[in-house]
Scaffold this active site. Structure first.
Site, PDB file in Angstrom:
ATOM      1  N   HIS A 130       9.426 -29.420  48.271  1.00 37.86           N
ATOM      2  CA  HIS A 130      10.047 -29.964  47.072  1.00 37.86           C
ATOM      3  C   HIS A 130      10.033 -31.376  46.723  1.00 37.86           C
ATOM      4  O   HIS A 130      10.065 -31.913  45.701  1.00 37.86           O
ATOM      5  CB  HIS A 130      11.711 -29.555  47.397  1.00 37.86           C
ATOM      6  CG  HIS A 130      12.048 -28.315  47.113  1.00 37.86           C
ATOM      7  ND1 HIS A 130      12.303 -27.308  48.222  1.00 37.86           N
ATOM      8  CD2 HIS A 130      12.050 -27.552  46.038  1.00 37.86           C
ATOM      9  CE1 HIS A 130      12.334 -26.273  47.713  1.00 37.86           C
ATOM     10  NE2 HIS A 130      12.412 -26.260  46.372  1.00 37.86           N
TER      11      HIS A 130
ATOM     12  N   GLU B 210      11.063 -13.724  45.431  1.00 38.36           N
ATOM     13  CA  GLU B 210      10.282 -14.744  46.338  1.00 38.36           C
ATOM     14  C   GLU B 210      10.578 -14.384  47.845  1.00 38.36           C
ATOM     15  O   GLU B 210      10.130 -15.287  48.559  1.00 38.36           O
ATOM     16  CB  GLU B 210      11.004 -16.012  45.668  1.00 38.36           C
ATOM     17  CG  GLU B 210      12.515 -16.325  45.977  1.00 38.36           C
ATOM     18  CD  GLU B 210      13.062 -17.564  45.793  1.00 38.36           C
ATOM     19  OE1 GLU B 210      12.547 -18.546  45.684  1.00 38.36           O
ATOM     20  OE2 GLU B 210      14.339 -17.840  45.303  1.00 38.36           O
TER      21      GLU B 210
ATOM     22  N   ASP C   2       8.269 -19.879  47.671  1.00 41.25           N
ATOM     23  CA  ASP C   2       8.643 -19.154  48.776  1.00 41.25           C
ATOM     24  C   ASP C   2       8.291 -17.799  49.122  1.00 41.25           C
ATOM     25  O   ASP C   2       7.690 -17.358  50.273  1.00 41.25           O
ATOM     26  CB  ASP C   2      10.146 -18.760  48.559  1.00 41.25           C
ATOM     27  CG  ASP C   2      10.989 -20.060  48.783  1.00 41.25           C
ATOM     28  OD1 ASP C   2      10.593 -20.749  49.857  1.00 41.25           O
ATOM     29  OD2 ASP C   2      11.735 -20.669  48.055  1.00 41.25           O
TER      30      ASP C   2
ATOM     31  N   CYS D  11       7.799 -18.904  38.030  1.00 41.43           N
ATOM     32  CA  CYS D  11       8.089 -20.220  38.044  1.00 41.43           C
ATOM     33  C   CYS D  11       7.758 -21.196  39.249  1.00 41.43           C
ATOM     34  O   CYS D  11       8.024 -22.271  39.558  1.00 41.43           O
ATOM     35  CB  CYS D  11       9.853 -20.658  37.714  1.00 41.43           C
ATOM     36  SG  CYS D  11      10.610 -19.516  38.974  1.00 41.43           S
TER      37      CYS D  11
HETATM   38  C1  PEP Z   1       9.563 -20.726  44.355  1.00 39.06           C
HETATM   39  O1  PEP Z   1       9.871 -20.504  45.505  1.00 39.06           O
HETATM   40  O2  PEP Z   1       8.544 -20.717  43.923  1.00 39.06           O
HETATM   41  C2  PEP Z   1      10.610 -21.661  43.386  1.00 39.06           C
HETATM   42  C3  PEP Z   1      10.264 -21.661  42.160  1.00 39.06           C
HETATM   43  O3  PEP Z   1      11.947 -21.804  43.807  1.00 39.06           O
HETATM   44  P1  PEP Z   1      12.007 -23.390  44.825  1.00 39.06           P
HETATM   45  O4  PEP Z   1      10.405 -23.919  44.702  1.00 39.06           O
HETATM   46  O5  PEP Z   1      12.841 -23.988  44.324  1.00 39.06           O
HETATM   47  O6  PEP Z   1      12.111 -22.727  46.131  1.00 39.06           O
HETATM   48 MG    MG Z   2      12.430 -20.720  46.180  1.00 36.69          MG
END
Ligand code: PEP
Ligand code: MG
Length: 580
Positions: free
Chosen positions: A192, A434, A458, A505
């Site tokens: 993140h 995910e 994920d 996403c």
């Molecule tokens: C993902 O896991 O691809 C996602 C978009 O969620 P995050 O990156 O916030 O875990």
């Molecule tokens: Mg995620």
């Protein structure tokens, strides 16, 4: 000149002097005996330090009020009240006399005891207060120990920030104007911290191992976030070369920006939807600037990480309303809380776990704290009338979780109706796919919701069993692994069979090499950091859907990612250029 290689985590080039952040959050607190006659002078040292802490908090409060408003600055008002708390004064004075230890030690013990007592109560609201106690007492301690309290928010000149590991909450609260690039010992491409660096358009090279030891303060650094390389004390030729690249990138960006309103339609007429991911409401400006066709993922947990406390229903409502209004009539998908994993802040209530990535995270957390969940759902429903809201649940692993989450949503709707609160009649509800278990039962899950969004960050982590934030295993985090591609293809196929839209996403959605594959699999919607939108649209406009379908079918049958990547590179070689 020294050249260091790491993970290219956020694109862009920056040239500035290094600022090395060493972790000295908990310097040793001195402990020594005093005599009764010293008590008075120790007490006045305490009162002096308290006065300096007060001045500091007032400055912080006024600055926060000006920049982010009353809600965020209120926390500093509560810190000022704590400084005047008679309990604090009496306890410190009494322990000075009874223990006959120096004031630093007495204050340190006072804070530690109080925090321990509060934490044993297992009450999230009170636990929130323990972080305030920590903050205020450490501020006073810093003055007693003659140390300047340092905050990333106070950086006031351009730097390349070199750190061991920053939390996502550090990134949201730092002074982004002056942090020209980010370099860390730890971190991976889909951590993140990396995602936030991209959101804030800060070039980043992560996972260097021991860069905090290798670079000294004030050394000149070129950070090449495109290829993951650092040049420490560069030669003049190197500097000239990168000055040239920066100019070329500025030119290329101008061209891309001139066509942001053109849709992403392939040469043979397939229309793709390109949206943006955001973490904080302020990012809507970038979403519009880069021509995104809506928000495909608003990571709502950053409201919590940014303010380092639990925002109440009204604060959440205001944030969601702002984003929906800013984007209307374009759609906005707001994901319910995905706290946990690496999205924690010491001030929040998530407990320490042995395996946080497999633990009490996201929907699991919300379903066990339904008061917190209901607060968020009510805020979302109230905001729904201000734009085109879609609600999305994260980290779904099976049918029961979807059903329980939908029940919670129904309960929040009933509450709103019973209070005559107006909400939108139809709010599409979707889930993130995910976790491999969810991917494999996509046919069943598709019967329950209106859309899927594939979270590859994920999905890859859980499919290949590779921690997305751990630089030591970053080489395994491979979006072209045939297992990952097969799961993605399966999710899209099953979603389409059930007649629902399937988006993505995760970070893979903006990788130029992945685009023809995803297009070929039939992905409907691509959502990414806002800055990646213009380039993605441009690439899709240069592709043929029919060719992409063939490419995807061929690639998914290959035995490893090296062969897949080389096949895609061949296909793309005459279609896209390297700039940006
Ligand atoms: C993902 O896991 O691809 C996602 C978009 O969620 P995050 O990156 O916030 O875990
Ligand atoms: Mg995620």
């Amino acid at each position: 000149m020294t050249v260091l290689h790491g993970i290219a985590a956020s694109a862009g080039i920056a040239i500035a002097r290094a600022f090395v952040l060493h972790d000295d959050e908990n310097p040793k607190v001195p402990r020594y005996a005093i005599t009764l006659s010293d008590v008075e002078s120790e007490w006045s040292r305490f009162i002096n330090a308290l006065g300096r802490a007060r001045e500091e908090i007032i400055v912080l409060r006024d600055k926060t009020k000006k920049e982010t408003g009353d809600e965020q600055s209120a926390i500093f008002d509560s810190h000022l009240l704590m400084l005047d708390d008679p309990d604090l004064h009496n306890s410190i004075q009494n322990s000075l006399k009874s223990t006959l230890y120096n004031i630093e030690w007495v204050l340190y013990q006072y804070a530690a005891d109080l925090i321990q007592q509060i934490e044993m109560l297992d009450n999230p609201i009170l636990q929130e207060r323990s972080s305030d106690i920590y903050d205020v007492t450490h501020r006073i301690l810093n003055h007693l120990m003659y140390r300047e309290r340092f905050s990333l928010a106070d950086i006031n000149h351009d730097i390349v920030l070199i750190a061991h590991n920053l939390l996502p909450s550090d990134i949201v609260s730092m002074n982004k104007k002056h942090i020209k690039a980010l370099v860390m010992d730890a971190g991976g491409k889909t951590s993140h911290t990396a995602i936030l660096a991209r959101a804030f358009e800060i070039p980043a090279v992560l996972g260097l191992g021991n860069v905090t030891q290798a670079i000294k303060n004030d050394e000149l650094i070129i950070v090449d976030g495109d290829s993951g390389v650092l040049y420490v004390n560069p030669e003049p030729e190197q500097r000239a070369y990168y000055d040239g690249i920066i100019r070329k990138k500025e030119q290329a960006l101008k061209v891309l920006l001139s066509e942001i309103n053109r849709p992403a339609t392939t040469l043979d007429g397939k229309i793709c939807t390109i949206k943006a991911n955001i973490e904080i409401p302020e990012e809507t400006a970038a979403v519009k600037k880069y021509g995104a066709e809506g928000i495909g993922l608003f990571r709502s947990e950053f409201l919590f990480l940014q303010s380092k406390h639990v925002p109440d229903e009204e604060a959440q409502f205001q944030a969601y309303k702002k984003v929906l209004e800013d984007l209307a009539p374009k759609p906005v998908t707001i994901r319910t809380l995905d706290l946990g994993g690496d999205k924690v802040a010491p001030e929040l209530f998530i407990s320490e776990e042995k395996n946080p990535l497999l633990g009490w995270r996201a929907i699991r957390y919300c379903l066990s704290d339904t008061e917190l969940f209901q607060t968020q759902l009510r805020a979302l429903l109230r905001a729904s009338v201000y734009g085109e809201l879609k609600i999305m649940f994260p980290m779904i692993s099976g049918v029961q979780e979807v059903e329980l989450a939908l029940e919670q949503l129904e309960q929040a709707k009933e509450y709103c109706r019973s209070k005559d609160i107006v909400i939108k009649d139809t709010i599409p509800v979707g889930i993130m796919i995910e976790i491999p278990s969810a991917a494999l039962i996509a046919d069943i899950l598709a019967q329950k919701v209106n859309f899927f969004s594939i979270g590859t960050n994920d999905l890859i982590q859980y499919t290949i069993a590779v921690d997305r934030g751990n630089e030591k295993v970053a080489y395994l985090h491979d979006q072209f692994h045939p297992a990952v591609l097969r799961l993605i293809r399966h999710i899209i196929e099953e979603g389409h069979k059930a007649g629902i839209s399937v988006g993505m996403c995760g970070e893979m959605a903006s990788d130029p090499l992945a685009l023809p594959l995803l297009l070929g699999f039939g992905l409907d919607e691509f959502s990414m950091s806002a800055i990646s939108v213009p380039r993605t649209k441009q690439i899709i406009r240069s592709l043929q859907y029919n060719e992409a379908k063939e490419l995807a079918e061929y690639s998914v049958a290959l035995e490893n990612s090296a062969k897949i990547v080389s096949h895609i590179k061949n296909y793309l070689s005459d279609k896209i250029s390297d700039t940006i």
